[in-house]
Design an enzyme around this catalytic site. Structure first.
Site, PDB file in Angstrom:
ATOM      1  N   HIS A  36       0.128  -1.369  -0.135  1.00  0.00           N
ATOM      2  CA  HIS A  36      -0.270   0.006  -0.166  1.00  0.00           C
ATOM      3  C   HIS A  36       0.787   1.556   0.030  1.00  0.00           C
ATOM      4  O   HIS A  36       2.368   1.024  -0.097  1.00  0.00           O
ATOM      5  CB  HIS A  36      -0.380  -0.196   1.395  1.00  0.00           C
ATOM      6  CG  HIS A  36      -0.375  -0.123   2.454  1.00  0.00           C
ATOM      7  ND1 HIS A  36       0.748   0.432   3.224  1.00  0.00           N
ATOM      8  CD2 HIS A  36      -0.406  -1.494   3.499  1.00  0.00           C
ATOM      9  CE1 HIS A  36       0.926  -0.022   4.485  1.00  0.00           C
ATOM     10  NE2 HIS A  36       0.418  -1.379   4.088  1.00  0.00           N
ATOM     11  N   GLU A  37       0.309   2.428   0.351  1.00  0.00           N
ATOM     12  CA  GLU A  37       0.771   3.809   0.487  1.00  0.00           C
ATOM     13  C   GLU A  37       1.944   3.906   1.450  1.00  0.00           C
ATOM     14  O   GLU A  37       3.315   4.622   0.754  1.00  0.00           O
ATOM     15  CB  GLU A  37       0.145   4.918  -0.077  1.00  0.00           C
ATOM     16  CG  GLU A  37      -0.187   5.229  -1.250  1.00  0.00           C
ATOM     17  CD  GLU A  37       0.460   5.462  -1.992  1.00  0.00           C
ATOM     18  OE1 GLU A  37       1.646   6.125  -1.716  1.00  0.00           O
ATOM     19  OE2 GLU A  37       0.437   4.857  -3.703  1.00  0.00           O
ATOM     20  N   HIS A  39       3.481   1.541   2.767  1.00  0.00           N
ATOM     21  CA  HIS A  39       5.617   0.582   2.120  1.00  0.00           C
ATOM     22  C   HIS A  39       5.612   1.373   0.635  1.00  0.00           C
ATOM     23  O   HIS A  39       7.464   1.650   0.967  1.00  0.00           O
ATOM     24  CB  HIS A  39       5.254  -0.639   1.038  1.00  0.00           C
ATOM     25  CG  HIS A  39       4.110  -1.726   2.196  1.00  0.00           C
ATOM     26  ND1 HIS A  39       2.566  -2.116   2.677  1.00  0.00           N
ATOM     27  CD2 HIS A  39       4.325  -2.433   3.081  1.00  0.00           C
ATOM     28  CE1 HIS A  39       2.592  -3.025   3.199  1.00  0.00           C
ATOM     29  NE2 HIS A  39       3.876  -3.184   3.815  1.00  0.00           N
ATOM     30  N   GLY A 149       9.366   2.090   8.400  1.00  0.00           N
ATOM     31  CA  GLY A 149       8.188   2.635   8.597  1.00  0.00           C
ATOM     32  C   GLY A 149       8.463   2.983  10.407  1.00  0.00           C
ATOM     33  O   GLY A 149       7.998   2.174  10.809  1.00  0.00           O
ATOM     34  N   LYS A 151       4.575   3.182  11.324  1.00  0.00           N
ATOM     35  CA  LYS A 151       3.798   2.637  11.496  1.00  0.00           C
ATOM     36  C   LYS A 151       4.363   1.665  12.607  1.00  0.00           C
ATOM     37  O   LYS A 151       3.201   1.665  13.827  1.00  0.00           O
ATOM     38  CB  LYS A 151       3.144   2.201  10.529  1.00  0.00           C
ATOM     39  CG  LYS A 151       1.876   1.229  10.610  1.00  0.00           C
ATOM     40  CD  LYS A 151       0.879   0.993  10.941  1.00  0.00           C
ATOM     41  CE  LYS A 151      -0.288   0.599  11.211  1.00  0.00           C
ATOM     42  NZ  LYS A 151       0.507  -0.750  11.191  1.00  0.00           N
ATOM     43  N   VAL A 178       1.807   6.375   6.682  1.00  0.00           N
ATOM     44  CA  VAL A 178       1.340   7.213   5.902  1.00  0.00           C
ATOM     45  C   VAL A 178       0.020   6.420   6.432  1.00  0.00           C
ATOM     46  O   VAL A 178      -0.624   5.346   6.905  1.00  0.00           O
ATOM     47  CB  VAL A 178       1.414   6.517   4.791  1.00  0.00           C
ATOM     48  CG1 VAL A 178      -0.037   6.924   3.832  1.00  0.00           C
ATOM     49  CG2 VAL A 178       3.013   7.363   4.439  1.00  0.00           C
ATOM     50  N   MET A 186      -2.357   3.035   7.392  1.00  0.00           N
ATOM     51  CA  MET A 186      -2.297   2.353   6.031  1.00  0.00           C
ATOM     52  C   MET A 186      -1.668   0.825   6.939  1.00  0.00           C
ATOM     53  O   MET A 186      -0.341   1.118   7.612  1.00  0.00           O
ATOM     54  CB  MET A 186      -1.326   2.732   4.947  1.00  0.00           C
ATOM     55  CG  MET A 186      -2.590   3.176   4.599  1.00  0.00           C
ATOM     56  SD  MET A 186      -1.390   4.289   2.700  1.00  0.00           S
ATOM     57  CE  MET A 186      -2.620   5.167   2.669  1.00  0.00           C
ATOM     58  N   SER A 187      -2.761  -0.207   6.708  1.00  0.00           N
ATOM     59  CA  SER A 187      -1.795  -1.630   6.926  1.00  0.00           C
ATOM     60  C   SER A 187      -3.000  -2.862   5.951  1.00  0.00           C
ATOM     61  O   SER A 187      -3.594  -2.308   5.428  1.00  0.00           O
ATOM     62  CB  SER A 187      -2.033  -1.331   8.335  1.00  0.00           C
ATOM     63  OG  SER A 187      -2.059  -3.311   8.918  1.00  0.00           O
ATOM     64  N   SER A 188      -1.674  -3.578   4.911  1.00  0.00           N
ATOM     65  CA  SER A 188      -2.403  -4.754   4.955  1.00  0.00           C
ATOM     66  C   SER A 188      -3.250  -5.262   5.995  1.00  0.00           C
ATOM     67  O   SER A 188      -4.183  -5.808   5.165  1.00  0.00           O
ATOM     68  CB  SER A 188      -0.765  -5.682   4.575  1.00  0.00           C
ATOM     69  OG  SER A 188       0.559  -4.962   3.563  1.00  0.00           O
TER      70      SER A 188
HETATM   71  P1  AMP Z   1       4.772  -4.988   6.678  1.00  0.00           P
HETATM   72  O1  AMP Z   1       4.296  -5.233   5.286  1.00  0.00           O
HETATM   73  O2  AMP Z   1       3.738  -4.138   7.471  1.00  0.00           O
HETATM   74  O3  AMP Z   1       5.529  -6.331   7.606  1.00  0.00           O
HETATM   75  O4  AMP Z   1       5.260  -3.653   6.992  1.00  0.00           O
HETATM   76  C1  AMP Z   1       7.257  -2.826   6.130  1.00  0.00           C
HETATM   77  C2  AMP Z   1       7.152  -1.701   6.247  1.00  0.00           C
HETATM   78  O5  AMP Z   1       6.752  -1.292   5.559  1.00  0.00           O
HETATM   79  C3  AMP Z   1       8.041  -1.571   7.655  1.00  0.00           C
HETATM   80  O6  AMP Z   1       9.171  -0.485   8.042  1.00  0.00           O
HETATM   81  C4  AMP Z   1       6.778  -0.793   8.516  1.00  0.00           C
HETATM   82  O7  AMP Z   1       6.639   0.522   9.175  1.00  0.00           O
HETATM   83  C5  AMP Z   1       6.458  -0.221   7.210  1.00  0.00           C
HETATM   84  N1  AMP Z   1       5.198   0.467   6.725  1.00  0.00           N
HETATM   85  C6  AMP Z   1       3.950  -0.773   7.189  1.00  0.00           C
HETATM   86  N2  AMP Z   1       2.894   0.726   7.067  1.00  0.00           N
HETATM   87  C7  AMP Z   1       3.066   1.861   6.827  1.00  0.00           C
HETATM   88  C8  AMP Z   1       2.364   3.084   6.644  1.00  0.00           C
HETATM   89  N3  AMP Z   1       1.390   2.943   7.147  1.00  0.00           N
HETATM   90  N4  AMP Z   1       2.950   4.269   7.101  1.00  0.00           N
HETATM   91  C9  AMP Z   1       5.113   3.978   6.922  1.00  0.00           C
HETATM   92  N5  AMP Z   1       5.513   2.683   6.520  1.00  0.00           N
HETATM   93  C10 AMP Z   1       4.883   2.092   6.875  1.00  0.00           C
END
Ligand code: AMP
Length: 283
Positions: A36-37, A39, A149, A151, A178, A186-188
């Site tokens: 998503h945005e 990432h 992030g 987040k 973000v 934002m989150s998967s």
């Molecule tokens: P994930 O795929 O959830 O393991 O996240 C991969 C990376 O993307 C990590 O460094 C997260 O902190 C970052 N990330 C996930 N969601 C966000 C977001 N909404 N804003 C900024 N970074 C994010």
């Protein structure tokens, strides 16, 4: 151009070695995919600052507890490759669990203390899985800069500690959280939310905003602020609070006064979905 996909860890490491030998700087964005945005903001930052951008997509089994959502975690490689292309990613590293963990893993990287509280309290073994896979990925990708992030704020602080204390030859770059236009981080995992839960999920942002307003208004007492935050979160019947803590963003310890380092960290369950969010509180 579509990014080149590499599946083999050995191939990834060979590529990294040849890029480094040619003097190319590698920027690395580790993810679990379903991009998503949030990432993509990391990928764009990496694009600006490096010769080559590698983004990994690996749903890491060792950071999920036995009752957690490893199997159900959303995956969509084709959509991820298009999104990665739009952010200027050169290589997508997409290994299989059996290639990352070919034998029973006996070697683990553990960061103590910082991983005891907050998400670590309800997810035993989670951070050990995160630090171990990030250490492995850094050794495979050999980046000059790695992008994480805010987040996942606790994760970020834990990784910075690991990189410092194990002398990894990489700069950890912090990227801002973000949000969706309505404020949801934002989150998967937002893909799991029903329509009612998606609405209810806004309570996290409302609680952060409420705390921010109170701090701007001069309230610096974390006990009082926390009570108000819990009250706000409890006002949403679908939300079950896991934690709401004011911490010093440098060491994640509970803060005695809300100063410029204070961060409010939240974890809330909505049905089967666990959401986290956080914000720095500016006075
Ligand atoms: P994930 O795929 O959830 O393991 O996240 C991969 C990376 O993307 C990590 O460094 C997260 O902190 C970052 N990330 C996930 N969601 C966000 C977001 N909404 N804003 C900024 N970074 C994010």
């Amino acid at each position: 151009m579509k990014p080149t996909v590499l599946e083999s860890p050995a191939e990834m490491q060979r590529l990294a070695r040849s890029l480094r030998a040619a003097g190319t700087t590698i920027g690395f964005v580790p993810t679990m995919g379903f991009l998503h945005e949030g990432h993509l903001s990391l990928a764009r930052a990496a694009r600006r600052e490096n010769g080559v951008v590698v983004l990994s997509i690996f749903v890491n089994p060792t950071q999920f507890g036995p009752a957690e959502d490893f199997g159900a975690y959303p995956r969509d490689l084709e959509a991820d490759l298009s999104a990665a292309e739009s952010a200027g990613v050169d290589y997508v590293f997409h290994p299989q669990p059996a290639d990352m963990y070919p034998s029973r893993q006996l070697t683990w990287v553990t960061v103590e203390e910082l991983t005891d509280g907050l998400c670590g309290a309800s997810r035993p073994g989670h951070f050990r899985g995160v630090t171990t896979v990030v250490a492995k990925l850094l050794n495979l990708v050999q980046p000059m800069r790695a992008y994480f992030g805010e987040k996942d704020f606790q994760q970020l602080v834990v990784i910075e500690q690991m990189v410092r204390e194990l002398n990894f030859d990489v700069a950890v770059v912090r990227c801002p959280l973000v949000r969706e236009p309505d404020g949801l981080a934002m989150s998967s995992r937002n893909a799991y939310l029903s329509a009612a839960e998606r609405k209810a999920a806004l309570v996290l942002y409302r609680a952060l905003q409420r705390a921010q307003e109170r701090v701007r208004g001069g309230c610096k007492d974390p006990v009082r602020l926390r009570r108000e935050v819990v009250e706000c979160l409890s006002g949403e019947p679908l939300a079950e609070i896991e934690y709401a803590e004011f911490v010093d963003s440098r060491d994640l310890q509970p803060t005695g006064a809300v100063d410029e380092h204070a961060r409010l960290l939240l974890a809330v369950r909505l049905g089967d979905t666990r959401l986290i969010d956080n914000a720095l509180l500016k006075g």
